[in-house]
Design an enzyme around this catalytic site. Structure first.
Site, PDB file in Angstrom:
ATOM      1  N   GLU A 225      34.523  77.027  42.238  1.00  0.00           N
ATOM      2  CA  GLU A 225      33.145  77.455  41.979  1.00  0.00           C
ATOM      3  C   GLU A 225      33.181  78.772  41.228  1.00  0.00           C
ATOM      4  O   GLU A 225      34.079  79.590  41.469  1.00  0.00           O
ATOM      5  CB  GLU A 225      32.365  77.683  43.280  1.00  0.00           C
ATOM      6  CG  GLU A 225      31.847  76.423  43.944  1.00  0.00           C
ATOM      7  CD  GLU A 225      32.835  75.902  44.960  1.00  0.00           C
ATOM      8  OE1 GLU A 225      33.691  76.687  45.403  1.00  0.00           O
ATOM      9  OE2 GLU A 225      32.754  74.703  45.298  1.00  0.00           O
TER      10      GLU A 225
ATOM     11  N   TYR B   2      38.553  79.001  32.498  1.00  0.00           N
ATOM     12  CA  TYR B   2      38.646  77.693  33.148  1.00  0.00           C
ATOM     13  C   TYR B   2      38.468  76.562  32.123  1.00  0.00           C
ATOM     14  O   TYR B   2      39.198  75.570  32.141  1.00  0.00           O
ATOM     15  CB  TYR B   2      37.604  77.571  34.267  1.00  0.00           C
ATOM     16  CG  TYR B   2      37.725  78.628  35.355  1.00  0.00           C
ATOM     17  CD1 TYR B   2      38.974  79.095  35.756  1.00  0.00           C
ATOM     18  CD2 TYR B   2      36.605  79.154  35.978  1.00  0.00           C
ATOM     19  CE1 TYR B   2      39.090  80.070  36.740  1.00  0.00           C
ATOM     20  CE2 TYR B   2      36.708  80.114  36.967  1.00  0.00           C
ATOM     21  CZ  TYR B   2      37.956  80.576  37.334  1.00  0.00           C
ATOM     22  OH  TYR B   2      38.071  81.536  38.315  1.00  0.00           O
TER      23      TYR B   2
HETATM   24  C1  LIG Z   1      38.769  85.958  35.830  1.00  0.00           C
HETATM   25  C2  LIG Z   1      40.103  86.713  35.823  1.00  0.00           C
HETATM   26  C3  LIG Z   1      40.974  86.189  36.954  1.00  0.00           C
HETATM   27  C4  LIG Z   1      40.814  86.449  34.484  1.00  0.00           C
HETATM   28  O1  LIG Z   1      42.039  87.169  34.506  1.00  0.00           O
HETATM   29  P1  LIG Z   1      42.524  87.989  33.211  1.00  0.00           P
HETATM   30  O2  LIG Z   1      43.931  88.409  33.481  1.00  0.00           O
HETATM   31  O3  LIG Z   1      41.541  89.041  32.905  1.00  0.00           O
HETATM   32  O4  LIG Z   1      42.461  86.849  32.096  1.00  0.00           O
HETATM   33  P2  LIG Z   1      43.459  86.579  30.887  1.00  0.00           P
HETATM   34  O5  LIG Z   1      43.873  87.859  30.260  1.00  0.00           O
HETATM   35  O6  LIG Z   1      44.525  85.656  31.362  1.00  0.00           O
HETATM   36  O7  LIG Z   1      42.478  85.836  29.869  1.00  0.00           O
HETATM   37  C5  LIG Z   1      42.459  84.445  29.815  1.00  0.00           C
HETATM   38  C6  LIG Z   1      41.182  83.994  29.123  1.00  0.00           C
HETATM   39  O8  LIG Z   1      40.053  84.263  29.933  1.00  0.00           O
HETATM   40  C7  LIG Z   1      38.931  84.514  29.100  1.00  0.00           C
HETATM   41  N1  LIG Z   1      38.477  85.864  29.391  1.00  0.00           N
HETATM   42  C8  LIG Z   1      39.039  86.715  30.285  1.00  0.00           C
HETATM   43  N2  LIG Z   1      38.289  87.831  30.352  1.00  0.00           N
HETATM   44  C9  LIG Z   1      37.258  87.668  29.507  1.00  0.00           C
HETATM   45  C10 LIG Z   1      36.137  88.469  29.155  1.00  0.00           C
HETATM   46  N3  LIG Z   1      35.914  89.674  29.690  1.00  0.00           N
HETATM   47  N4  LIG Z   1      35.255  87.971  28.268  1.00  0.00           N
HETATM   48  C11 LIG Z   1      35.457  86.755  27.724  1.00  0.00           C
HETATM   49  N5  LIG Z   1      36.508  85.953  28.016  1.00  0.00           N
HETATM   50  C12 LIG Z   1      37.378  86.421  28.894  1.00  0.00           C
HETATM   51  C13 LIG Z   1      39.397  84.370  27.686  1.00  0.00           C
HETATM   52  O9  LIG Z   1      39.189  83.014  27.323  1.00  0.00           O
HETATM   53  C14 LIG Z   1      40.873  84.672  27.819  1.00  0.00           C
HETATM   54  O10 LIG Z   1      41.611  84.054  26.811  1.00  0.00           O
HETATM   55  P3  LIG Z   1      41.989  84.883  25.463  1.00  0.00           P
HETATM   56  O11 LIG Z   1      42.660  86.142  25.919  1.00  0.00           O
HETATM   57  O12 LIG Z   1      42.895  83.946  24.758  1.00  0.00           O
HETATM   58  O13 LIG Z   1      40.696  85.154  24.785  1.00  0.00           O
HETATM   59  C15 LIG Z   1      39.886  88.249  35.959  1.00  0.00           C
HETATM   60  O14 LIG Z   1      39.069  88.693  34.923  1.00  0.00           O
HETATM   61  C16 LIG Z   1      39.324  88.690  37.291  1.00  0.00           C
HETATM   62  O15 LIG Z   1      40.069  88.864  38.249  1.00  0.00           O
HETATM   63  N6  LIG Z   1      37.978  88.899  37.372  1.00  0.00           N
HETATM   64  C17 LIG Z   1      37.363  89.399  38.610  1.00  0.00           C
HETATM   65  C18 LIG Z   1      37.435  88.365  39.705  1.00  0.00           C
HETATM   66  C19 LIG Z   1      36.817  87.066  39.254  1.00  0.00           C
HETATM   67  O16 LIG Z   1      35.736  87.027  38.685  1.00  0.00           O
HETATM   68  N7  LIG Z   1      37.522  85.939  39.565  1.00  0.00           N
HETATM   69  C20 LIG Z   1      37.053  84.621  39.250  1.00  0.00           C
HETATM   70  C21 LIG Z   1      36.114  84.159  40.305  1.00  0.00           C
HETATM   71  S1  LIG Z   1      35.530  82.468  39.974  1.00  0.00           S
END
Ligand SMILES: CC(C)(COP(=O)(O)OP(=O)(O)OC[C@H]1O[C@@H](n2cnc3c(N)ncnc32)[C@H](O)[C@@H]1OP(=O)(O)O)[C@@H](O)C(=O)NCCC(=O)NCCS
Length: 168
Positions: free
Chosen positions: A114, A126
């Protein structure tokens, strides 16, 4: 557990099992990463239930974590988080791929999660990794002005092979 192979992560980074003694650190990250963080009790319940829970560490320092549940042939990503200072460097994508691989290794045929519609970064990740929106849970999450729906996303695992995915 091939999905958690050390070579899936850059040198110095990797996954290990989450322990109760990690919870102070996990909560410190959780409280900075989410507007409505999980409580210690939720993490404790997940560990007590035996859900697969992982710490992502870099040079021995926790920078993220994830919690999965697998029941029958369905896996559910309950939490996936990277500490704010280390976001945007591919850690979340690697963590997600590891969870998907683990779910497959544990016999899951599909994996669910979710996500808040107000979390476009997570949704983009995702979708990019093959999850599709399959529904909505109305008023699922607490929000500043009441409740927020959850998007339910899923990916079929049968017949796919993340082992062939290119390294990040
Ligand atoms: C969601 C989360 C786990 C992603 O981890 P991350 O290490 O920042 O992500 P990555 O660097 O691996 O990025 C992977 C992809 O995610 C997307 N993405 C990540 N952050 C983004 C942002 N701020 N805006 C847009 N796209 C984003 C992009 O598609 C990115 O791919 P790209 O780098 O080729 O453009 C992280 O941002 C997080 O922990 N957020 C807070 C907790 C949360 O919201 N968890 C999910 C709950 S459902």
């Amino acid at each position: 557990m091939s999905a958690l192979a050390a070579d899936a992560f850059p040198e110095g980074a990797g996954l290990r099992a989450m322990r109760e003694t990690d919870l102070d650190t996990v909560l410190a990250i959780e409280q900075r990463a989410y507007p409505f963080p999980w409580t210690r009790g939720i993490f404790r319940d997940c560990l007590a239930a035996g859900y697969p829970a992982w710490i992502l560490q870099e040079h021995g320092c926790p920078i993220g974590y994830a919690v999965l549940s697998v029941a029958a042939d369905e896996a559910h990503i309950l939490n996936i988080c990277v500490t704010p200072e280390r976001q945007g460097r591919g850690h979340g994508r690697r963590l997600l791929r590891s969870l998907v691989g683990l779910a497959r290794d544990l016999g899951a045929a599909r994996i669910f999660l979710e996500v808040r519609p107000s979390n476009p970064g997570a949704i983009a990740l995702y979708q990019d990794e093959g999850f599709n929106e399959i529904g909505r849970r109305p008023r699922y999450y607490p929000a500043r002005d009441g409740r927020e729906d959850a998007l339910v996303m899923a990916m079929e695992l049968v017949g796919e092979d993340t082992g062939t995915m290119p390294p990040l």
